[in-house]
Design an enzyme around this catalytic site. Sequence first.
Site, PDB file in Angstrom:
ATOM      1  N   ASP A 276       0.773  -1.332   0.230  1.00  0.00           N
ATOM      2  CA  ASP A 276       0.111   0.446  -0.107  1.00  0.00           C
ATOM      3  C   ASP A 276       0.378   0.890  -0.050  1.00  0.00           C
ATOM      4  O   ASP A 276       1.981   0.981   1.339  1.00  0.00           O
ATOM      5  CB  ASP A 276      -0.336  -0.320   1.012  1.00  0.00           C
ATOM      6  CG  ASP A 276      -1.869   0.718   1.331  1.00  0.00           C
ATOM      7  OD1 ASP A 276      -2.657   0.500   0.576  1.00  0.00           O
ATOM      8  OD2 ASP A 276      -1.860   1.680   2.227  1.00  0.00           O
TER       9      ASP A 276
ATOM     10  N   GLU B 133      14.202 -15.289   0.478  1.00  0.00           N
ATOM     11  CA  GLU B 133      14.568 -16.492   1.634  1.00  0.00           C
ATOM     12  C   GLU B 133      13.479 -17.193   1.532  1.00  0.00           C
ATOM     13  O   GLU B 133      13.629 -18.191   1.515  1.00  0.00           O
ATOM     14  CB  GLU B 133      15.023 -15.779   2.907  1.00  0.00           C
ATOM     15  CG  GLU B 133      15.852 -14.787   3.825  1.00  0.00           C
ATOM     16  CD  GLU B 133      15.699 -14.371   4.972  1.00  0.00           C
ATOM     17  OE1 GLU B 133      14.674 -14.640   5.814  1.00  0.00           O
ATOM     18  OE2 GLU B 133      16.282 -13.221   4.743  1.00  0.00           O
TER      19      GLU B 133
HETATM   20  C1  NOJ Z   1      -4.311   2.742  -0.733  1.00  0.00           C
HETATM   21  C2  NOJ Z   1      -5.043   1.389  -0.278  1.00  0.00           C
HETATM   22  O1  NOJ Z   1      -5.750   0.898  -2.312  1.00  0.00           O
HETATM   23  C3  NOJ Z   1      -6.689   3.214   0.021  1.00  0.00           C
HETATM   24  O2  NOJ Z   1      -7.777   1.851  -0.086  1.00  0.00           O
HETATM   25  C4  NOJ Z   1      -6.300   3.523   1.557  1.00  0.00           C
HETATM   26  O3  NOJ Z   1      -6.944   3.997   1.726  1.00  0.00           O
HETATM   27  C5  NOJ Z   1      -4.759   4.088   0.963  1.00  0.00           C
HETATM   28  N1  NOJ Z   1      -4.066   3.884   0.127  1.00  0.00           N
HETATM   29  C6  NOJ Z   1      -4.224   4.462   2.976  1.00  0.00           C
HETATM   30  O4  NOJ Z   1      -4.223   3.358   2.827  1.00  0.00           O
END
Ligand code: NOJ
Length: 637
Positions: free
Chosen positions: A224, A299
Amino acid sequence: MTTGPLSTPPSEARNHPINPWWVDAVIYQVYPRSFADADGDGMGDLAGVTAQLPYLEELGVDAIWLSPFYVSPQRDGGYDVADYRDVDPLFGRLEDAERLLDAAHAAGLRVIVDLVPNHTSSAHPWFVEALSADPNTEAGRAVRDRYMFRPGTGAEAPNNWQSTFGGPAWTRTTNPDGTPGDWYLHLFDSSQPDLNWDNAEVRGEFEDILRFWLDRGVDGFRVDVAHGLVKAEGLPDHHARPGMVTDAEPLAAAGDADAGEDVAGHREANPQDHAHPVPYHDQEGVHEIYRSWNAVLAEYDHDPVLVAEAWVSPLERLFRYVRPGEMHQAFNFTFLLAGWDAVRMSDAITVSVQEAEKVGAPNTWVLSNHDTVRHASRFGLADPTRYPNGLGAEDEQPDDALGWKRGRAAAMIELGLPGSAYIYQGDELGLPEHTTLDDSLRQDPTFVRTEGAEKGRDGCRVPMPWRADAPGFGFAVGHHVDTGPSPVNPNTPATPGHDAGAAPVAPAAPWLPQPESYGTYAADRQVDVAGSTFELYRQLLGVRGELDLGTGAFAWSRFHSPELGVLAFTVATGGGQGGYDLDSGDHIPEKVALVMANMGQTAVEVPEEYAAAIFSHDEAMQDGQLMPDSAAWFLRR
Ligand code: NOJ
């Protein structure tokens, strides 16, 4: 941007020992809150995913990616993690995750999980500890150093950064004695404090979390906000609010470099301003973190994958995330943002193929996800390159029939391209966005933080319709006691934990209501139904696999004419240099697929001879011509 001839050399055949599985994998995104509800509480869960695995096997995908299912207050749909090593009770228990992994593996499906390293939840024990710590002691400073605490300037925040969800990116704390304290950074909601990636403990913790899930057999991580972990030295001011996904660049929309001045209105324009790079995006320091993670994954001998969610531009910058020794895949949001527009899409593909080639990585195509208006709806807007952050009843309503046609055609482009492809749950049913959701039901923090100016992402997160005639369109997958085995999933057991002898309890309504129209899109109306979107996807995935299109050689075809709205490319597999069967040594004949999409206004000519063809819908070919808003795969031998 020119779209001259372009070709890549043939790559090795699918499943060649040197090709890891993810090079050409088709990966299905499961948003656990909304996929399938096994316990009937109205919220999707991991047992629901396990119960519906046969559906995904039938579809023919190679892997699933699960959006977060970890312990979380759910202030941002689970992207606010309070415990990275356990399952939120909403979704089950750790054993349910292990059971899902085992069942998926037994079905030949790999499993990618989501990793959220930019921020934790404010309910994470580290942040709770940080807030109660005395900043004047060494121990207090140590626990606060895991996050981005800074003094303000007078009563003002440390700088002018905006949250991606709207409003300021800083929230002020209160000292233990009640006086106003320092501020903490949150690029997203105030319940999502940013971690400090200069802190060794933070780095160690995430390597440990990777191992925790790798030891349980996961096949990779979708990372993310992979471009956001490191912030520029001194945290300099920045004039624009970052756009989720849109900070990747739609190539043909040059935009005004200073359009970002208008923080509220930038989403429809290209926000990129290369003269003022975003001080919290795409900093050089992130790459070192991914090199260390790559070493952790190395790993393990089952080829786990790291997938970057990075909204960076230009594409050249994106492909730096997949250089050897870093991540393996990076979502191609430039392709997603191209919309239904042949020139933009052609440019996005041209540059992506070139850049992928330079770093030796596969492309990672994507049309929709849980943050975007579904493409079947975006492509039905008057301007099908528009990228609104959610749609509401008072907004322009998409033309569903047009979006449905174009959505199917776009899937034929995506799944025909060499590389890996992601499908967002429900796209294989042609699901449109829920565009008339009542505002009182919206849960996306963007809606609240922009005071309703942006509707946000709830409309693409509406629970899946499994059965047209069941309450909640069969979202409660364990509760079809009266109608016999599911046509979608004949193997679905009775609800786990459900006493077979007890009277069935009516399931709770899905956590977000589905629109009426979802009945016509329900899975039981599409599986084994000729001409359905599900069957189209199934056929495309089957042929893609048979012909090894995912590892084929890409070239624009002589039919390619983006200025006239025609996108046309060939993918060649077998034959060529690597075209020998590894066991028998026999030469494998070359196979060529021609993928054509008509994104223009008039019908276009197609090749006269082909061995077989697949069309995006029944009326796509008329009088030997490919109609507007249609696509076809022509197979030559
Ligand atoms: C990207 C994620 O796909 C989204 O759903 C989220 O709100 C933001 N990052 C923050 O984590």
